[in-house]
Design an enzyme around this catalytic site. Structure first.
Site, PDB file in Angstrom:
ATOM      1  N   CYS A   2      49.262  45.565  42.929  1.00 40.98           N
ATOM      2  CA  CYS A   2      49.920  45.094  44.149  1.00 40.98           C
ATOM      3  C   CYS A   2      50.006  46.278  45.112  1.00 40.98           C
ATOM      4  O   CYS A   2      49.676  47.411  44.762  1.00 40.98           O
ATOM      5  CB  CYS A   2      51.332  44.607  43.843  1.00 40.98           C
ATOM      6  N   ARG A  27      44.738  45.318  47.719  1.00 41.22           N
ATOM      7  CA  ARG A  27      45.310  45.527  46.388  1.00 41.22           C
ATOM      8  C   ARG A  27      45.901  44.244  45.811  1.00 41.22           C
ATOM      9  O   ARG A  27      46.227  44.172  44.627  1.00 41.22           O
ATOM     10  CB  ARG A  27      46.392  46.608  46.431  1.00 41.22           C
ATOM     11  N   TRP A  76      49.650  40.802  43.778  1.00 39.70           N
ATOM     12  CA  TRP A  76      48.600  40.230  42.937  1.00 39.70           C
ATOM     13  C   TRP A  76      49.328  39.787  41.674  1.00 39.70           C
ATOM     14  O   TRP A  76      49.751  40.619  40.875  1.00 39.70           O
ATOM     15  CB  TRP A  76      47.534  41.272  42.609  1.00 39.70           C
ATOM     16  N   ASN A 100      54.867  47.731  41.807  1.00 43.75           N
ATOM     17  CA  ASN A 100      53.464  47.562  41.405  1.00 43.75           C
ATOM     18  C   ASN A 100      53.337  48.087  39.984  1.00 43.75           C
ATOM     19  O   ASN A 100      53.671  49.236  39.716  1.00 43.75           O
ATOM     20  CB  ASN A 100      52.532  48.350  42.336  1.00 43.75           C
ATOM     21  N   GLY A 101      52.873  47.245  39.073  1.00 43.53           N
ATOM     22  CA  GLY A 101      52.697  47.664  37.687  1.00 43.53           C
ATOM     23  C   GLY A 101      53.052  46.512  36.763  1.00 43.53           C
ATOM     24  O   GLY A 101      53.172  45.373  37.196  1.00 43.53           O
ATOM     25  N   GLU A 485      23.748  40.045  30.581  1.00 49.20           N
ATOM     26  CA  GLU A 485      24.686  40.503  31.610  1.00 49.20           C
ATOM     27  C   GLU A 485      24.092  41.667  32.403  1.00 49.20           C
ATOM     28  O   GLU A 485      24.195  41.725  33.626  1.00 49.20           O
ATOM     29  CB  GLU A 485      26.010  40.905  30.967  1.00 49.20           C
ATOM     30  N   LYS A 489      23.491  41.641  36.449  1.00 49.18           N
ATOM     31  CA  LYS A 489      24.017  42.674  37.350  1.00 49.18           C
ATOM     32  C   LYS A 489      22.900  43.231  38.217  1.00 49.18           C
ATOM     33  O   LYS A 489      23.041  43.382  39.431  1.00 49.18           O
ATOM     34  CB  LYS A 489      24.677  43.794  36.539  1.00 49.18           C
ATOM     35  N   GLU A 492      21.627  40.519  40.791  1.00 55.47           N
ATOM     36  CA  GLU A 492      22.497  40.015  41.861  1.00 55.47           C
ATOM     37  C   GLU A 492      22.849  41.080  42.896  1.00 55.47           C
ATOM     38  O   GLU A 492      23.234  40.746  44.015  1.00 55.47           O
ATOM     39  CB  GLU A 492      23.764  39.384  41.304  1.00 55.47           C
ATOM     40  N   HIS A 508       7.393  36.424  20.845  1.00 52.02           N
ATOM     41  CA  HIS A 508       7.106  34.993  21.096  1.00 52.02           C
ATOM     42  C   HIS A 508       6.799  34.728  22.570  1.00 52.02           C
ATOM     43  O   HIS A 508       7.051  33.639  23.075  1.00 52.02           O
ATOM     44  CB  HIS A 508       8.299  34.148  20.636  1.00 52.02           C
ATOM     45  N   LYS A 610      32.039  35.288  45.950  1.00 50.65           N
ATOM     46  CA  LYS A 610      32.865  35.793  44.834  1.00 50.65           C
ATOM     47  C   LYS A 610      33.315  34.643  43.937  1.00 50.65           C
ATOM     48  O   LYS A 610      33.414  34.782  42.737  1.00 50.65           O
ATOM     49  CB  LYS A 610      34.094  36.540  45.374  1.00 50.65           C
TER      50      LYS A 610
HETATM   51  C1  AGP Z   1      28.985  37.716  38.224  1.00 49.50           C
HETATM   52  O1  AGP Z   1      28.802  39.051  38.598  1.00 49.50           O
HETATM   53  C2  AGP Z   1      28.871  36.753  39.392  1.00 49.50           C
HETATM   54  N1  AGP Z   1      29.743  37.108  40.426  1.00 49.50           N
HETATM   55  C3  AGP Z   1      28.988  35.307  38.929  1.00 49.50           C
HETATM   56  O2  AGP Z   1      27.997  35.080  37.944  1.00 49.50           O
HETATM   57  C4  AGP Z   1      30.357  34.894  38.339  1.00 49.50           C
HETATM   58  O3  AGP Z   1      30.535  35.488  37.078  1.00 49.50           O
HETATM   59  C5  AGP Z   1      30.360  33.367  38.176  1.00 49.50           C
HETATM   60  O4  AGP Z   1      30.222  32.783  39.451  1.00 49.50           O
HETATM   61  C6  AGP Z   1      31.638  32.850  37.519  1.00 49.50           C
HETATM   62  O5  AGP Z   1      32.752  33.153  38.312  1.00 49.50           O
HETATM   63  P1  AGP Z   1      34.208  32.998  37.654  1.00 49.50           P
HETATM   64  O6  AGP Z   1      34.276  33.965  36.545  1.00 49.50           O
HETATM   65  O7  AGP Z   1      35.158  33.285  38.775  1.00 49.50           O
HETATM   66  O8  AGP Z   1      34.330  31.581  37.152  1.00 49.50           O
END
Ligand code: AGP
Length: 615
Positions: A2, A27, A76, A100-101, A485, A489, A492, A508, A610
């Site tokens: 926060c 924050r 937050w 905050n904490g 993963e 990364k 994206e 395969h 996001k």
């Molecule tokens: C991951 O880096 C991406 N931003 C995306 O795959 C994300 O994980 C996915 O949209 C799921 O989002 P959520 O965890 O908020 O449900």
């Protein structure tokens, strides 16, 4: 995480507080509030609102509040959803506080205060701070400073807090332990805030405070003490920092900042749930979860993107640790198949935002079969939490970068905690296996600090990968989801095509792709699979592939390094269930460095959001 701020001086406190809070909004931004001592009445006036600072500012219009001392907070949520009642400041008797904490022992403190006759207006951990201060000032006849100091000595956990004491409009009190706090001074007065951005509009004379510091602010200056009242020497220094850079804590991007916040995010997620004394796991909805876990015959994980990769890790953990059948589904696929699911099923949804449309729809679909539901979520009070019968919150703090990093590792930690909790329900004998995993989890934040230190050498890999057309990530067993993963990364944020593959699947098909232009990032854990991975690496090297290896340092002396590729980074050995976290961090940084090299928009990559709130 926060944002807090306090001010005392000759200016209108409301203007200073709002201006500062706007610069702390990154924050936390689900609710906000201020409190000032009104010059005319001498009363503490508290104004709070749900939503961003803008909503609070609009609420203040026309109130004509006049005061020269006040505190403010942008939240937050960690304990209690984002409501006006849970918004800071919190007040009790003569004390008002912004914090905050995380007060890790707030539940026992709250219970004790209730037994002393106190009632609570919020669900927050913070409210115990002012109740304790009030208790000590009344029952032990302590002055404000002493009462607050005594209250803080009861607290376990992290705090940066600023207290207002109604009876004295000439003083503010601040304190710091494991959460950031800085003070500032100008001709117009004295300031205190979570960090520098909030103060830059008013002053560049900044005092950085240390853990254990207790400060008393008057219009003329700052005095610093320890919690026993002994004077401590701190000094102001002139900072030369631009406000935008300051919001990122000096990091270039939010994603980089959040990668380096991971040890703290893990600590904030693990400590409130796992007792260091007896390794007991305290989860919210414990009674419900105990009943459900005792009765279920199957578990389903549903999630999207990075959260889906966390779910895949969960399968490995839950099946081997609990011997319960687990299915993992992409949320967007789950509702279009006919899962064998009933009221003996537990469906666990994993989501950073708690707003992902596919995941919400999938969970609703699961509920229609009578399944029990639990969600692992980072945003308190988000839609998914309201759909679920139980929630385990990660305490990663706001994740601003679109690419999920600290939320991912805290999801994995939350899964381990849920696994430990379930083990405690299902297994009579608390074998050493439980204690070993619990102790390993408690050590994890410091191990991740070491992982970050070792990851600097990743910069040597960046150029070769940044010019590639496509990359392959290979892993086995519990590291296979981490290969996926790592590829996600890179894709994206750097826009380079990348694929994660189970290493055993190479022969395969994908091995046809291998040539010297194809970087192949290999993840090698210790144990029987190390030799399997060694064979896979040799297959790639034999075809001219450009291999980069992340490996568990436990296999370093087994003759492994000679036959491996030229580029190897050795990672700390941890419990196998925690290795996904240890291997994920360098892959996050690798993607970050490559994206920076390619000049892409790291924090807001093209085409992405996001939170994907549409199906
Ligand atoms: C991951 O880096 C991406 N931003 C995306 O795959 C994300 O994980 C996915 O949209 C799921 O989002 P959520 O965890 O908020 O449900």
């Amino acid at each position: 995480m926060c944002g807090i701020i306090g001010y005392i001086g000759s200016r209108n406190a409301v203007d200073v507080l709002i201006e500062g809070l706007k610069r702390l909004e990154y924050r936390g931004y689900d609710s906000a509030g201020i409190a000032i001592i009104d010059n005319e009445t001498g009363d503490v006036v508290r104004i709070r609102s749900v939503g961003k600072i803008k909503t609070l500012s609009e609420k203040l219009i026309g109130m004509n509040l006049s005061g020269n001392i006040g505190i403010g907070h942008t939240r937050w949520a960690t304990h209690g959803p984002p409501t006006e009642e849970n918004a800071h400041p919190h007040t009790s008797g003569p004390f008002t506080v912004v914090h905050n904490g995380i007060v890790e022992n707030y539940a026992e403190l709250k219970e004790w205060l209730i037994n002393q006759g106190y009632s609570f207006e919020s669900e927050t951990d913070t409210e115990v701070l002012v109740k304790l201060a009030e208790y000590y000032s009344k029952n032990e006849l302590l002055d404000e400073r002493q009462a607050i100091m005594k209250a803080l000595k009861d607290v376990k956990g992290s705090y940066a807090a600023v207290f207002l004491a109604k009876s004295d409009s000439r003083k503010l009190y601040g304190c710091k332990h494991e959460s950031p706090l800085v003070a500032g001074i100008s001709d117009d007065g004295v300031y205190v805030a979570s960090d520098v951005p909030a103060l830059l509009p008013f002053t560049r004379k900044i005092m950085y405070l240390e853990d254990g510091d207790f400060i008393e602010l008057t219009p003329d200056g700052v005095q610093v003490f320890d919690l026993n009242g002994n004077a401590v020497q701190r000094r102001f220094e002139v900072v030369d920092m631009n406000p935008v850079a300051a919001e990122k804590g000096g990091f270039r991007h939010f994603m980089q900042k959040e990668i380096y916040e991971q040890p703290r995010a893990l600590s904030d997620t693990i400590k409130p749930y796992l007792s260091m004394e007896n390794y007991k796991v305290f989860l919210p909805n414990a009674a419900y979860l105990s009943d459900v876990i005792s009765a279920i015959t199957k578990i389903f994980f549903i999630a999207c993107g990075t959260s889906f990769h966390a779910a895949m890790v969960g399968k490995y953990v839950f099946e081997s640790f609990l011997n319960i059948p687990v299915e993992v589904d992409l949320a967007s696929e789950f509702r279009y198949r006919v899962p064998v699911i009933d009221d003996k099923s537990l469906v666990i949804a994993i989501s950073q935002s708690g707003e992902t449309a596919d995941t919400k729809s999938a969970l609703s679909f699961a509920k229609s079969f009578g399944a029990h539901t639990c969600s692992i979520v980072n945003v308190v009070g988000s839609s998914l939490t309201r759909l679920s019968d139980a929630v385990v919150y990660t305490h990663a703090g706001p994740e601003i970068g679109v690419a999920s990093t600290k939320a991912f590792v805290t999801q994995l930690a939350a899964l381990i905690l849920l696994g430990l909790f379930s083990y405690g329900i299902l297994k009579d004998d608390k074998e050493d296996v439980y204690s070993y995993l619990a102790e390993s989890l408690l050590q994890l934040p410091s191990v991740c600090e070491e992982v970050l230190r070792r990851s600097d050498s990743l910069r040597n890999w960046v150029h070769e990968i940044s010019v590639a057309k496509s990359c392959l990530y290979l892993g086995r067993n519990i590291l296979y989801p981490i290969a996926l993963e790592g590829a996600l990364k890179l894709k994206e944020i750097s826009y380079i095509h990348a694929e994660g593959y189970a290493a055993g699947e190479m022969k395969h098909g994908p091995i046809a792709l291998i040539d010297e232009s194809m970087p192949v990032i290999c993840l090698v854990q210790r144990g029987i699979l190390a030799e399997k991975m060694r064979s896979n690496i040799e297959e790639v090297v034999a075809r001219g592939g450009n291999v980069f290896v992340l490996a568990d340092e436990a296999i370093k002396d087994s003759g492994f390094s000679e036959s491996l590729a030229k580029k190897v980074i050795w990672l700390p050995s941890v419990h196998e269930f925690l290795s996904p976290i240890v291997f994920a961090i360098p892959l996050q940084l690798l993607a970050y460095y490559v994206a920076v090299e390619r000049g892409t928009d790291v924090d807001q990559p093209r085409n992405l959001a996001k939170s994907v709130t549409v199906e």
